[in-house]
Design a protein around this motif. Structure first.
Motif, PDB file in Angstrom:
ATOM      1  N   PHE A 205     -42.325  30.956 -26.442  1.00  4.87           N
ATOM      2  CA  PHE A 205     -42.297  30.844 -24.992  1.00  4.87           C
ATOM      3  C   PHE A 205     -43.616  30.492 -24.574  1.00  4.87           C
ATOM      4  O   PHE A 205     -44.705  31.434 -24.955  1.00  4.87           O
TER       5      PHE A 205
ATOM      6  N   ASP B 119     -45.454  28.961 -20.886  1.00  2.00           N
ATOM      7  CA  ASP B 119     -45.346  28.376 -19.897  1.00  2.00           C
ATOM      8  C   ASP B 119     -46.586  27.836 -19.146  1.00  2.00           C
ATOM      9  O   ASP B 119     -46.747  27.617 -17.909  1.00  2.00           O
TER      10      ASP B 119
ATOM     11  N   SER C 264     -44.279  23.730 -24.036  1.00  2.00           N
ATOM     12  CA  SER C 264     -42.934  23.557 -24.250  1.00  2.00           C
ATOM     13  C   SER C 264     -42.067  23.994 -23.105  1.00  2.00           C
ATOM     14  O   SER C 264     -41.146  23.319 -22.926  1.00  2.00           O
ATOM     15  N   HIS C 265     -42.244  25.000 -22.255  1.00  2.00           N
ATOM     16  CA  HIS C 265     -41.551  25.683 -21.254  1.00  2.00           C
ATOM     17  C   HIS C 265     -41.423  24.323 -20.007  1.00  2.00           C
ATOM     18  O   HIS C 265     -40.368  23.913 -19.705  1.00  2.00           O
ATOM     19  N   ASP C 266     -42.672  23.731 -19.972  1.00  2.00           N
ATOM     20  CA  ASP C 266     -42.533  22.460 -18.947  1.00  2.00           C
ATOM     21  C   ASP C 266     -41.525  21.429 -19.717  1.00  2.00           C
ATOM     22  O   ASP C 266     -41.015  20.688 -18.720  1.00  2.00           O
TER      23      ASP C 266
ATOM     24  N   LYS D  40     -37.635  23.239 -19.492  1.00  2.00           N
ATOM     25  CA  LYS D  40     -37.022  23.898 -18.497  1.00  2.00           C
ATOM     26  C   LYS D  40     -36.192  23.084 -17.729  1.00  2.00           C
ATOM     27  O   LYS D  40     -35.264  23.548 -16.891  1.00  2.00           O
TER      28      LYS D  40
ATOM     29  N   TYR E  42     -31.288  25.122 -23.621  1.00  2.00           N
ATOM     30  CA  TYR E  42     -32.447  25.868 -23.728  1.00  2.00           C
ATOM     31  C   TYR E  42     -32.516  27.396 -23.600  1.00  2.00           C
ATOM     32  O   TYR E  42     -32.625  27.950 -22.582  1.00  2.00           O
TER      33      TYR E  42
ATOM     34  N   LEU F  39     -33.246  31.136 -24.435  1.00  2.00           N
ATOM     35  CA  LEU F  39     -34.411  31.836 -24.732  1.00  2.00           C
ATOM     36  C   LEU F  39     -33.721  33.361 -25.340  1.00  2.00           C
ATOM     37  O   LEU F  39     -32.681  33.833 -24.900  1.00  2.00           O
TER      38      LEU F  39
ATOM     39  N   TRP G 280     -37.359  30.389 -28.442  1.00  2.00           N
ATOM     40  CA  TRP G 280     -36.204  29.614 -27.942  1.00  2.00           C
ATOM     41  C   TRP G 280     -36.006  28.737 -29.304  1.00  2.00           C
ATOM     42  O   TRP G 280     -36.589  28.550 -30.299  1.00  2.00           O
TER      43      TRP G 280
END
Length: 135
Positions: free
Chosen positions: A67, A69, A74-76, A79, A108, A110, A120
């Motif tokens: 993870f 952010d 990757s979170h962008d 998500k 997605y 987690l 993830w």
């Protein structure tokens, strides 16, 4: 071409929901991808061995990572998987060999492990009917 390890990937890009390619290789810890072909059994009763035809080509990928952010990480990218229905260009480059496909990412998930790790595993499948081809 010489035998090589899987070390030192140059590119692991996935489009975000707006179509901007994001190189997330620093967040991806491992991945699995496949380029299978469907097969049709066409064996007649006059045969003593299998007879088959190759059919449609496919591509699937599962990216696994940690993870992150921070902006453009990757979170962008992932998500918006639950809230958008867009194909995302996915480009993998290792040892100068490139495999690019249009993919639909379907989840997605987690995972918070008992040791505290937050990871993830994002699955994707071919979306546009283009035969996967290395270049």
């Amino acid at each position: 071409m010489a035998k090589e390890s899987g070390l030192g990937w140059t590119t692991c890009e996935v489009d975000d929901s707006s179509g901007t390619a994001r190189d997330i290789k620093n967040d991806v810890t491992n991945l699995e991808f496949a380029t299978p072909r469907a097969v049709q059994d066409v064996t007649g009763i006059d045969k003593s061995a299998m007879e088959r035809l190759l059919l449609l080509a496919d591509f699937s990928v599962t990216l696994n990572g940690v993870f992150n952010d921070a902006t453009d990480q990757s979170h962008d990218v992932f998500k918006t998987v639950p809230s958008t229905s867009v194909a995302r260009t996915t480009t993998l480059v290792v040892s100068g060999q490139t495999l690019t496909n249009e993919c639909l990412y379907t989840d997605y998930p987690l995972t918070r492990a008992d040791d505290g790790a937050l990871t993830w595993a994002v699955p994707g499948v071919l979306s546009d009917g283009t035969v996967p081809s290395w270049s």
